[in-house]
Design a protein around this motif. Structure first.
Motif, PDB file in Angstrom:
ATOM      1  N   PRO A  34      -5.473  -3.871   0.045  1.00 59.50           N
ATOM      2  CA  PRO A  34      -6.885  -4.271   0.170  1.00 59.50           C
ATOM      3  C   PRO A  34      -7.839  -3.089   0.150  1.00 59.50           C
ATOM      4  CG  PRO A  34      -5.527  -5.444   1.761  1.00 59.50           C
ATOM      5  CD  PRO A  34      -4.649  -4.400   1.143  1.00 59.50           C
ATOM      6  N   ASP A  35      -7.357  -1.925   0.574  1.00 57.02           N
ATOM      7  CA  ASP A  35      -8.214  -0.749   0.623  1.00 57.02           C
ATOM      8  C   ASP A  35      -8.367  -0.093  -0.748  1.00 57.02           C
ATOM      9  OD1 ASP A  35      -9.763   1.180   2.170  1.00 57.02           O
ATOM     10  OD2 ASP A  35      -8.150   2.584   1.692  1.00 57.02           O
ATOM     11  N   ARG A  36      -7.288  -0.063  -1.541  1.00 54.15           N
ATOM     12  CA  ARG A  36      -7.343   0.551  -2.862  1.00 54.15           C
ATOM     13  C   ARG A  36      -6.357  -0.165  -3.803  1.00 54.15           C
ATOM     14  NH1 ARG A  36     -10.877   3.388  -5.657  1.00 54.15           N
ATOM     15  NH2 ARG A  36     -10.997   5.189  -4.268  1.00 54.15           N
ATOM     16  N   MET A  58      -3.644 -13.668  -8.868  1.00 55.17           N
ATOM     17  CA  MET A  58      -3.038 -12.344  -8.816  1.00 55.17           C
ATOM     18  C   MET A  58      -4.033 -11.338  -8.239  1.00 55.17           C
ATOM     19  SD  MET A  58      -0.383 -10.495  -9.290  1.00 55.17           S
ATOM     20  CE  MET A  58       0.686 -11.420 -10.408  1.00 55.17           C
ATOM     21  N   GLY A  59      -5.296 -11.453  -8.611  1.00 52.57           N
ATOM     22  CA  GLY A  59      -6.307 -10.576  -8.037  1.00 52.57           C
ATOM     23  C   GLY A  59      -6.413 -10.749  -6.533  1.00 52.57           C
ATOM     24  N   TRP A  60      -6.324 -11.999  -6.064  1.00 51.49           N
ATOM     25  CA  TRP A  60      -6.344 -12.231  -4.620  1.00 51.49           C
ATOM     26  C   TRP A  60      -5.127 -11.589  -3.956  1.00 51.49           C
ATOM     27  CZ3 TRP A  60      -2.612 -14.663  -1.677  1.00 51.49           C
ATOM     28  CH2 TRP A  60      -2.923 -14.834  -0.323  1.00 51.49           C
ATOM     29  N   ALA A  61      -3.956 -11.732  -4.596  1.00 49.81           N
ATOM     30  CA  ALA A  61      -2.738 -11.136  -4.031  1.00 49.81           C
ATOM     31  C   ALA A  61      -2.880  -9.624  -3.905  1.00 49.81           C
ATOM     32  CB  ALA A  61      -1.531 -11.474  -4.898  1.00 49.81           C
ATOM     33  N   MET A  62      -3.627  -9.015  -4.843  1.00 48.45           N
ATOM     34  CA  MET A  62      -3.792  -7.561  -4.821  1.00 48.45           C
ATOM     35  C   MET A  62      -4.858  -7.113  -3.833  1.00 48.45           C
ATOM     36  SD  MET A  62      -3.743  -6.801  -8.890  1.00 48.45           S
ATOM     37  CE  MET A  62      -4.124  -5.059  -8.681  1.00 48.45           C
ATOM     38  N   ALA A  75       0.809  -1.219   0.000  1.00 52.07           N
ATOM     39  CA  ALA A  75       0.000   0.000   0.000  1.00 52.07           C
ATOM     40  C   ALA A  75       0.843   1.270   0.000  1.00 52.07           C
ATOM     41  CB  ALA A  75      -0.939  -0.010   1.213  1.00 52.07           C
ATOM     42  N   ARG A  76       2.084   1.171   0.485  1.00 51.27           N
ATOM     43  CA  ARG A  76       2.975   2.330   0.497  1.00 51.27           C
ATOM     44  C   ARG A  76       3.911   2.327  -0.706  1.00 51.27           C
ATOM     45  NH1 ARG A  76       5.490   2.168   6.408  1.00 51.27           N
ATOM     46  NH2 ARG A  76       6.676   3.939   5.545  1.00 51.27           N
ATOM     47  N   HIS A  77       3.602   1.466  -1.691  1.00 42.78           N
ATOM     48  CA  HIS A  77       4.355   1.347  -2.948  1.00 42.78           C
ATOM     49  C   HIS A  77       5.768   0.815  -2.735  1.00 42.78           C
ATOM     50  CE1 HIS A  77       1.618   4.003  -5.657  1.00 42.78           C
ATOM     51  NE2 HIS A  77       0.920   3.359  -4.740  1.00 42.78           N
ATOM     52  N   ARG A  78       5.949   0.025  -1.696  1.00 45.24           N
ATOM     53  CA  ARG A  78       7.204  -0.682  -1.509  1.00 45.24           C
ATOM     54  C   ARG A  78       7.136  -2.003  -2.284  1.00 45.24           C
ATOM     55  NH1 ARG A  78       7.281  -0.774   4.958  1.00 45.24           N
ATOM     56  NH2 ARG A  78       5.240  -1.663   4.424  1.00 45.24           N
ATOM     57  N   VAL A  79       8.256  -2.390  -2.902  1.00 49.17           N
ATOM     58  CA  VAL A  79       8.282  -3.589  -3.743  1.00 49.17           C
ATOM     59  C   VAL A  79       8.263  -4.836  -2.867  1.00 49.17           C
ATOM     60  CG1 VAL A  79       9.580  -4.898  -5.463  1.00 49.17           C
ATOM     61  CG2 VAL A  79       9.520  -2.386  -5.576  1.00 49.17           C
ATOM     62  N   MET A  80       7.250  -5.677  -3.077  1.00 45.80           N
ATOM     63  CA  MET A  80       7.162  -6.967  -2.396  1.00 45.80           C
ATOM     64  C   MET A  80       7.754  -8.087  -3.238  1.00 45.80           C
ATOM     65  SD  MET A  80       3.414  -7.048  -0.611  1.00 45.80           S
ATOM     66  CE  MET A  80       2.522  -7.042  -2.161  1.00 45.80           C
TER      67      MET A  80
END
Length: 528
Positions: free
Chosen positions: A215-217, A348-352, A84-89
């Motif tokens: 999960p929020d956006r 992938m949708g679940w991961a997002m 959510a903070r745009h850190r690479v997972m």
């Protein structure tokens, strides 16, 4: 049944989107005429599909439009999963030179691709596009020609009779309804907004696709062209935001320069599979047969794979005396493959989007740890297009081996000219051997009317010999779509299952009269 010969055509294609037009071009290059029926008079001008892979670029090469596509395509670095903070997972890198001879991921503008395809269609006398018409009926099922009725813009009623009808008419397919196929729901349905923007701002981009796992956006972002960008955001009830607010994390602070919203549209992403893809001479392709969420960029790709898989088989049956059982392998090969791609997209949708904060934190840790495993991200990328399942045209033994996989496509040297492998081999079957072919392989190739080609004659960079060696094969039989049908195992003398597939390729019935086709193999002189 009496059929007006003036209304008779080998193939009718319903729908002139990328899948339908590509199918028409592939059939034309094999000498099969088609009429394409389309309700719109011109291409739909707004962006939709934006990503493709190296296998699809190989299909566009087979359709004769890769050079034009290359001029518009933008290679991409791959896919990143961000928190959510745009850190690479996690990061899934894609190679600039894939197995099929092209960048593994390329970005493009669908209207530009459609214009290239339509121009090629207009230049081929074996294809006829009838735009501004509404298809009103297909069938009913019967043996023999299939009746297609349509209404033109002036209200005039017309009919065509075809040996085959390809339903490339999208999610609301008239063709699917006509054959009584119904959707299997694969349990994914979400509302998203898609925003295409043109700007010269210094947009933060790694030249690949970003999936924001929030999960929020949840969101997707990618650069499509020099000044073209796309964002996708899941919609939430009571959480309206302006476009500028949504895309602000990617823009320079307080950007007040040019910012043109080309399109902002809302879509429902679904995961569905038609329960059957064929009824007699009627076939479903593309979105008429399957719907996928867009998270791995395989929606249009799956439809173009449908077209490539079916058209060579259809041409073989209509023009070269192939057994009609060949056509049964279209659904049996493509349906499991499409299901696999849809499931990957749903994962992938679940991961997002799945889970609350605690689960999201756990997910981030698992993903980060998994992507440190050597080779895992590369394997995940390759899994976008797995080998075809075993069947009549994929003769796989106990060991998986090369059967059902694609032959790589290196550059080769033929008579002093540097060309891609497929352009050298032509559009039919090929026996590819590690050494000089044995007498039995030579006889088989002669019976099929195809070249038996030692890889040592091709002047490539060693890719083909290494591929055969790694697959423990002395020879392979390549299908026209460059999938390995059968192998001669290392130290063997013959293919493993010749009797199982030979009868499908030839019957005693007479093929259609000859018509001019696209250039064939450059390797006639190497046919033993």
């Amino acid at each position: 049944m009496t059929v007006d010969e003036a209304a008779r055509v080998p193939v009718v294609i319903v729908g002139a989107g990328p899948v339908g037009v590509t199918a028409a071009l592939l059939l034309a290059r094999r000498g099969v005429r088609s009429v394409v029926l389309e309700r719109h008079r011109d291409i739909y001008p707004l962006p939709r599909a934006a990503a493709t892979d190296d296998e699809i670029r190989r299909i566009l090469q087979a359709a004769g439009v890769e050079e034009e596509f290359s001029a518009m395509a933008r290679p991409a670095n791959g896919l990143r999963l961000l928190d959510a903070r745009h850190r690479v997972m996690a990061e899934f890198r894609r190679s600039p030179q894939g197995h099929h001879g092209y960048p593994q991921t390329s970005m493009f503008d669908q209207p530009e691709l459609e214009r290239v395809l339509r121009d090629a269609l207009a230049g081929d006398p074996r294809c006829e596009l009838r735009g501004g018409v509404e298809v009103t009926g297909v069938g009913p099922d019967c043996t023999g020609p299939v009746r297609v009725t349509y209404r033109d813009g002036d209200g005039g009623e017309h009919e065509l009779w075809a040996d085959a009808v390809l339903g490339c008419d999208g999610a609301n397919s008239v063709t699917r309804e006509a054959i009584g196929a119904v959707w299997e729901d694969l349990r994914f349905e979400e509302r998203w907004t898609v925003i295409d923007v043109r700007t010269t701002a210094d947009v933060r981009s790694w030249e690949g696709v970003d999936q924001v796992c929030d999960p929020d956006r949840p969101a997707t972002f990618t650069r499509i062209g020099e000044d073209r960008y796309r964002w996708e955001f899941r919609l939430r009830e009571g959480a309206e935001q302006s476009v500028r607010d949504l895309v602000a994390p990617w823009l320079p602070p307080s950007h007040e320069g040019d910012f043109e919203v080309i399109r902002e549209a809302q879509y429902t992403f679904r995961a569905r599979l038609a329960d059957r893809w064929r009824s007699g001479g009627v076939f479903l392709l593309g979105d008429a047969a399957h719907l996928t969420p867009p998270f791995i960029g395989q929606g249009l790709c799956a439809g173009l794979r449908d077209a490539y898989n079916l058209t060579w088989k259809l041409a073989r049956v209509l023009r070269q005396g192939g057994d009609e059982r060949l056509l049964d392998t279209y659904e049996s090969e493509r349906k499991p493959h499409a299901r696999h791609g849809i499931r990957l997209a749903v994962v992938m949708g679940w991961a997002m989007t799945g889970g609350q904060d605690g689960v999201a934190s756990l997910r981030r840790g698992v993903l980060s740890a998994a992507c440190r495993i050597p080779g895992l991200t590369e394997l995940a990328g390759r899994d976008l297009s797995p080998p075809l399942t075993a069947g009549p045209l994929v003769r796989r033994g106990v060991r998986r081996g090369l059967a059902g996989t694609h032959c790589p496509q290196p550059w080769v040297s033929i008579h002093g000219h540097r060309v891609r492998l497929d352009d050298a081999l032509g559009d039919s079957f090929t026996v590819l051997t590690a050494t000089e072919p044995s007498p039995s392989l030579t006889a088989l190739a002669r019976g099929l009317g195809v070249p038996a080609v030692p890889v040592t004659d091709l002047g490539d960079d060693g890719t083909l010999a290494a591929w055969l060696r790694a697959g423990r094969a002395d020879a392979v039989l390549l299908r026209p779509d460059r999938v390995v049908l059968d192998v001669v195992p290392l130290g063997g003398r013959d293919f493993t299952s010749t009797a199982a597939w030979a009868s499908l390729l030839h019957t005693t019935r007479s093929p259609a009269p000859s018509e001019p086709t696209a250039p064939h193999s450059l390797l006639r002189s190497t046919t033993r």
